[in-house]
Design an enzyme around this catalytic site. Structure first.
Site, PDB file in Angstrom:
ATOM      1  N   ALA A   1       0.847  -1.184   0.000  1.00  0.00           N
ATOM      2  CA  ALA A   1       0.000   0.000   0.000  1.00  0.00           C
ATOM      3  C   ALA A   1       0.890   1.244   0.000  1.00  0.00           C
ATOM      4  O   ALA A   1       2.045   1.202   0.424  1.00  0.00           O
ATOM      5  CB  ALA A   1      -0.915  -0.004   1.219  1.00  0.00           C
TER       6      ALA A   1
ATOM      7  N   GLU B   1      -1.424  -9.176  -0.694  1.00  0.00           N
ATOM      8  CA  GLU B   1      -2.827  -9.483  -0.409  1.00  0.00           C
ATOM      9  C   GLU B   1      -3.686  -9.434  -1.670  1.00  0.00           C
ATOM     10  O   GLU B   1      -4.638 -10.213  -1.809  1.00  0.00           O
ATOM     11  CB  GLU B   1      -3.349  -8.533   0.659  1.00  0.00           C
ATOM     12  CG  GLU B   1      -2.724  -8.815   2.016  1.00  0.00           C
ATOM     13  CD  GLU B   1      -3.195  -7.882   3.101  1.00  0.00           C
ATOM     14  OE1 GLU B   1      -3.838  -8.346   4.056  1.00  0.00           O
ATOM     15  OE2 GLU B   1      -2.919  -6.665   2.993  1.00  0.00           O
TER      16      GLU B   1
ATOM     17  N   GLY C   1       0.047  -4.952   0.928  1.00  0.00           N
ATOM     18  CA  GLY C   1      -1.183  -4.961   0.141  1.00  0.00           C
ATOM     19  C   GLY C   1      -1.011  -5.568  -1.228  1.00  0.00           C
ATOM     20  O   GLY C   1      -1.953  -6.135  -1.786  1.00  0.00           O
TER      21      GLY C   1
ATOM     22  N   GLU D   1       3.752  -5.878   7.606  1.00  0.00           N
ATOM     23  CA  GLU D   1       2.934  -4.842   8.241  1.00  0.00           C
ATOM     24  C   GLU D   1       3.228  -4.639   9.725  1.00  0.00           C
ATOM     25  O   GLU D   1       3.194  -3.500  10.221  1.00  0.00           O
ATOM     26  CB  GLU D   1       1.443  -5.166   8.053  1.00  0.00           C
ATOM     27  CG  GLU D   1       0.900  -4.859   6.665  1.00  0.00           C
ATOM     28  CD  GLU D   1       1.032  -6.003   5.682  1.00  0.00           C
ATOM     29  OE1 GLU D   1       0.392  -5.952   4.619  1.00  0.00           O
ATOM     30  OE2 GLU D   1       1.807  -6.947   5.971  1.00  0.00           O
TER      31      GLU D   1
END
Length: 254
Positions: free
Chosen positions: A62, A108, A105, A128
């Site tokens: 992200a 994911e 992310g 994370e």
């Protein structure tokens, strides 16, 4: 500002390239918005989706600049999680073709695909906790389904990076391909899927995603639909005719 996703549309598939190479394809709000728009298109006109990253990287995670400023209310909205769940729930299969880094992310998003293939230089990881947060866009429940609870727990709790050989041995990816062949390999998978009955493919995916308590009832129900379909009759008739033809050829040329 250039599009965060480059879209190539074909009759039976769509290729979406994550396209923020200056930040290693970090997933920002703009990319999430474009993913939602693409999902809306594929929900109304189902086709296979191939996800790939630009410039030798899938997605580095992200966008930390945006993530740092998000609040508790933003977390509850599930900004990335909602988009990735929508990708996962698309009617037709999703193939992630992963090169280079797939972190946070980005990992994911790859976990949300039905099939993952990669290159020998792929690196998966969810770092994370090192940033003071958790992997909250699907990793805590999708990754155990893919690699098992113990392995998922190790990766999520340590934040370590998995290389290509480990990803392949764990079943995180199903095959490795050289970078120049990665997209072609994804298309070969899509070709095999597209050669099958489209509705049968959709219903197979639906059954695969159904929770355990819906089985075996869901298989029986979707099979009932397919048994009454013209497509089933056409394909089985063609199969029997091909077999009869092969048998006739063998009899003629023993």
């Amino acid at each position: 500002m250039p599009d965060a996703l480059l879209i190539e549309r074909r009759d039976d598939r769509v290729v979406a390239t994550l396209n923020r190479p200056a930040v290693r394809n970090a997933i920002d709000q703009g990319m999430i918005d474009e993913l939602h728009a693409l999902c809306e298109e594929l929900e109304s006109e189902p086709r296979i989706l191939i996800l790939i990253g630009a410039d030798g990287v899938f997605a580095s995670g992200a966008d930390i600049g945006q993530l740092r400023d998000r609040t508790a209310e933003d977390a509850r909205r599930g900004i990335n999680s909602t988009a990735f769940r929508r990708v996962r729930a698309l009617p037709m299969p999703v193939i992630a073709a992963v090169d280079g880094y797939a972190l946070g992310g980005g990992a994911e998003l790859a976990y949300a695909a039905d099939i993952r293939i990669a290159t020998p230089r792929v690196r998966f990881g969810n770092p994370e906790t090192g940033l003071g947060i958790i992997a909250a866009a699907g990793a805590t429940w999708r990754l155990p389904e893919i690699v098992g609870h113990a392995r998922a727990g190790e990766l999520l709790l340590t934040g370590r990076i998995v290389d290509a050989d480990e990803a392949l041995s764990w079943g995180l990816v199903t095959s490795l391909h050289e970078p120049d062949d990665l997209l072609a390999a994804a298309h070969r998978l899509a070709d095999r899927i597209a050669a099958n009955g489209a509705r049968a493919t959709e219903l197979t995916k639906r059954a695969l995603l159904a929770p355990a308590d819906q089985h075996p009832a869901i298989e029986l129900e979707v099979q009932a639909e397919l048994f009454d379909s013209a497509e089933k009759h056409r394909r089985m008739t063609a199969f029997l005719e091909r077999r009869t033809h092969r048998d006739d050829v063998r009899k003629t040329n023993p």
